[in-house]
Design a protein around this motif. Structure first.
Motif: not given
Length: 249
Positions: A159-164, A169-172, A175-177
């Motif tokens: 899924l990748g880091i952003l999705t998980t 942390k719903t404010d992300l 992908h950079k953040e």
């Protein structure tokens, strides 16, 4: 650009597409798709344009694990990679990781073996932890290493880091953040954090022991080593849903 030659000139240095697919551990359709997109081009034989591959190209492709792992992680259609490098389950990964650590102890790096294995184990186990029951297509990870080159490559189609991370942390928003948070912050409620390690542990060991790390997820990547201890995230036009990591020691 593809080469087109006469059937009379086929030599022993060429391999038919079916055999090439078996050597690389991919499907024939995948090779055709790579050929069309110029990721891995063939030699076309005769009027019908049958696809063949140079043995030298296959050898080079197989030896460039980074390229193989990257193509696997980024390909639009999932497929199981070569069994030699494919860890379908955590148990398979752990067994191969133990073999890797034993090889380090025996061959060259007895003092660093546990730390190197810990880094690799953390990255690989993260893939299983964060995709458990939610693998988009092909479950498991790609895991290859070279003791002579002192390099390890890991990749997943997860899924990748952003999705998980967005689960806690719903404010992300990109992908950079997400990649920066993963390497710099302790995220409460995130399962692997209970072990006290995570990618922050990886960062600390890499920078303290003068190792090197390349890590990409989505369209964001970073490079870490003793001279680049600060987490500076860059962006790339090459997008991958999961993660790709290269460790150098």
């Amino acid at each position: 650009m593809q080469s087109i030659i006469s059937p009379m000139n086929i030599d022993s240095g060429l391999v038919a597409i079916g055999r090439a697919a078996k050597i690389l551990g991919v499907s024939i359709d995948t090779l055709r798709r790579w050929d069309k997109s110029a990721k891995f081009t063939s030699v076309r034989i005769g009027v019908g344009g049958n696809r063949y591959y140079r043995r030298s190209d296959l050898d080079l492709f197989m030896n460039d694990w980074f390229a193989v792992a990257k193509r696997w992680a980024m390909d639009a259609v999932g497929y199981e990679p070569s069994p030699e490098y494919y860890c379908r389950t955590r148990d398979v990964f752990q067994a191969r990781l133990e073999n890797f650590q034993s090889s380090l102890v025996k061959n060259q790096e007895p003092n660093l073996a546990s730390l190197i294995s810990a880094i690799v184990g953390e990255i690989g186990n993260n893939s299983f932890d964060h995709n458990l029951g939610n693998w988009p297509d092909i479950l498991g990870i790609y895991f290859a290493y070279s003791l002579s080159e002192k390099r390890i490559v890991l990749a997943d189609r997860g899924l990748g880091i952003l999705t998980t991370l967005k689960k806690v942390k719903t404010d992300l928003i990109n992908h950079k953040e997400a990649l920066k948070v993963a390497f710099t912050e302790t995220v409460s409620g995130r399962f692997p954090e209970s072990r006290g390690n995570g990618l922050k542990f990886v960062r600390n060991i890499v920078t303290q022991k003068s190792f090197g790390l390349f890590f990409q997820t989505g369209d964001a990547f970073l490079n870490l080593d003793a001279n680049n201890a600060d987490v500076k995230i860059e962006e790339t036009s090459e997008f991958m849903r999961g993660c790709l990591a290269v460790v150098k020691y």
